[in-house]
Design a protein around this motif. Structure first.
Motif, PDB file in Angstrom:
ATOM      1  N   ILE A 192      26.798  30.562  27.944  1.00 30.53           N
ATOM      2  CA  ILE A 192      25.945  31.228  28.924  1.00 30.53           C
ATOM      3  C   ILE A 192      26.848  31.976  29.896  1.00 30.53           C
ATOM      4  O   ILE A 192      27.752  31.386  30.492  1.00 30.53           O
ATOM      5  CB  ILE A 192      25.080  30.204  29.690  1.00 30.53           C
ATOM      6  CG1 ILE A 192      24.189  29.442  28.713  1.00 30.53           C
ATOM      7  CG2 ILE A 192      24.229  30.909  30.755  1.00 30.53           C
ATOM      8  CD1 ILE A 192      23.554  28.199  29.309  1.00 30.53           C
ATOM      9  N   VAL A 193      26.614  33.271  30.023  1.00 32.09           N
ATOM     10  CA  VAL A 193      27.349  34.071  30.999  1.00 32.09           C
ATOM     11  C   VAL A 193      26.595  34.002  32.324  1.00 32.09           C
ATOM     12  O   VAL A 193      25.414  34.334  32.393  1.00 32.09           O
ATOM     13  CB  VAL A 193      27.490  35.530  30.547  1.00 32.09           C
ATOM     14  CG1 VAL A 193      28.176  36.360  31.636  1.00 32.09           C
ATOM     15  CG2 VAL A 193      28.278  35.615  29.243  1.00 32.09           C
ATOM     16  N   VAL A 194      27.291  33.564  33.366  1.00 32.40           N
ATOM     17  CA  VAL A 194      26.694  33.442  34.691  1.00 32.40           C
ATOM     18  C   VAL A 194      27.403  34.414  35.623  1.00 32.40           C
ATOM     19  O   VAL A 194      28.639  34.439  35.683  1.00 32.40           O
ATOM     20  CB  VAL A 194      26.809  31.997  35.234  1.00 32.40           C
ATOM     21  CG1 VAL A 194      26.138  31.880  36.595  1.00 32.40           C
ATOM     22  CG2 VAL A 194      26.198  31.008  34.245  1.00 32.40           C
ATOM     23  N   GLY A 195      26.639  35.222  36.328  1.00 32.87           N
ATOM     24  CA  GLY A 195      27.241  36.202  37.219  1.00 32.87           C
ATOM     25  C   GLY A 195      26.531  36.278  38.560  1.00 32.87           C
ATOM     26  O   GLY A 195      25.336  36.018  38.653  1.00 32.87           O
ATOM     27  N   THR A 196      27.273  36.620  39.603  1.00 35.46           N
ATOM     28  CA  THR A 196      26.708  36.899  40.923  1.00 35.46           C
ATOM     29  C   THR A 196      27.423  38.123  41.491  1.00 35.46           C
ATOM     30  O   THR A 196      28.535  38.454  41.082  1.00 35.46           O
ATOM     31  CB  THR A 196      26.885  35.713  41.897  1.00 35.46           C
ATOM     32  OG1 THR A 196      28.280  35.363  41.971  1.00 35.46           O
ATOM     33  CG2 THR A 196      26.094  34.503  41.449  1.00 35.46           C
ATOM     34  N   GLY A 197      26.766  38.777  42.440  1.00 34.10           N
ATOM     35  CA  GLY A 197      27.364  39.967  43.032  1.00 34.10           C
ATOM     36  C   GLY A 197      27.604  41.066  42.020  1.00 34.10           C
ATOM     37  O   GLY A 197      28.537  41.856  42.149  1.00 34.10           O
ATOM     38  N   VAL A 198      26.755  41.133  41.013  1.00 36.80           N
ATOM     39  CA  VAL A 198      26.966  42.080  39.922  1.00 36.80           C
ATOM     40  C   VAL A 198      26.570  43.489  40.356  1.00 36.80           C
ATOM     41  O   VAL A 198      25.481  43.710  40.887  1.00 36.80           O
ATOM     42  CB  VAL A 198      26.149  41.657  38.682  1.00 36.80           C
ATOM     43  CG1 VAL A 198      26.305  42.691  37.565  1.00 36.80           C
ATOM     44  CG2 VAL A 198      26.595  40.278  38.195  1.00 36.80           C
ATOM     45  N   ARG A 199      27.461  44.439  40.122  1.00 33.81           N
ATOM     46  CA  ARG A 199      27.184  45.826  40.461  1.00 33.81           C
ATOM     47  C   ARG A 199      28.070  46.731  39.600  1.00 33.81           C
ATOM     48  O   ARG A 199      29.130  46.311  39.139  1.00 33.81           O
ATOM     49  CB  ARG A 199      27.425  46.097  41.942  1.00 33.81           C
ATOM     50  CG  ARG A 199      28.845  45.826  42.425  1.00 33.81           C
ATOM     51  CD  ARG A 199      28.921  45.710  43.929  1.00 33.81           C
ATOM     52  NE  ARG A 199      30.287  45.575  44.418  1.00 33.81           N
ATOM     53  CZ  ARG A 199      30.971  44.434  44.419  1.00 33.81           C
ATOM     54  NH1 ARG A 199      30.416  43.329  43.942  1.00 33.81           N
ATOM     55  NH2 ARG A 199      32.194  44.397  44.895  1.00 33.81           N
TER      56      ARG A 199
END
Length: 216
Positions: A192-199
């Protein structure tokens, strides 16, 4: 089975919630005889391959009552399962008419805190705390078609197979944020790819105006 569900979701599961998921399984099996929602092979392992695999995504909910968007919800995996397990509103985005109608039927019959948008992700609107999608597109393409639904605080929880790390490296050429890869708790060969602050990166020609509208 409740124990398996609790282990996958990493949270208590009430009998009422379990009964809703079991009712969903029955509806899914019945509808699969009318339209091709899941493969015959995976249907034989529906609980392990689909229900528990979907349930594990609620581990990444950032706070109670978070809003969710499930892109390309299809048969309702993972969106319907998530809607059974969380308190916040789940938005199921599905462009195919018959599948959207099935999802609306399930939401109504199970009295879920969910809404169905019968449209493509690119045409959907709103901003969500968590964005997910299962077997929709490669990571970079998925981010492109749904980034306008995110904020800088949104959590992306995207189940992938063995190609997760490769897709992440590819996506990071044009996308930035804090990413990590978690091993699936239901399949040792999936991630599972988990991301935050993605832009989008500044030099991404597809950046357009979407990233300007993000932030809260």
């Amino acid at each position: 089975m409740i124990g398996q569900l609790e282990q996958a979701a990493a949270r208590p599961v009430s009998r009422e919630t379990f009964d809703k998921i079991r009712s969903y399984v029955n509806l899914l099996q019945a509808e699969s005889r009318r339209q091709n929602l899941i493969s015959a092979t995976s249907a034989e392992q529906l609980w392990e391959r689909h229900i528990l695999d979907s349930a594990q995504l609620v581990r990444f909910e950032p706070q109670p009552r978070a809003s969710w968007a499930d892109i390309g919800s299809g048969a309702g995996l993972p969106g319907i399962v998530i809607a059974c397990l969380v308190e916040g509103r789940v938005t199921l985005i599905e462009p195919r008419k018959l599948r959207a109608e099935f999802l609306a039927q399930v939401v109504s019959q199970l009295d879920l805190n969910a809404v169905v948008l019968a449209t493509r992700a690119e045409k959907a609107s709103g901003q969500f705390d968590v964005i997910t999608g299962r077997a929709v597109a490669r990571l970079s393409d998925f981010l492109q078609l749904s980034a306008h639904l995110s904020t800088r605080k949104s959590v992306w929880a995207l189940p992938k197979g063995r190609s997760a790390q490769l897709e992440l490296v590819e996506a990071q050429r044009t996308w930035q944020g804090t990413f990590h890869v978690e091993q699936s708790v239901t399949d040792p060969g999936s991630y599972i790819v988990v991301g935050t602050g993605v832009r989008a990166k500044q030099n991404d020609p597809h950046r357009g105006s979407q990233s300007k509208r993000r932030g809260r």
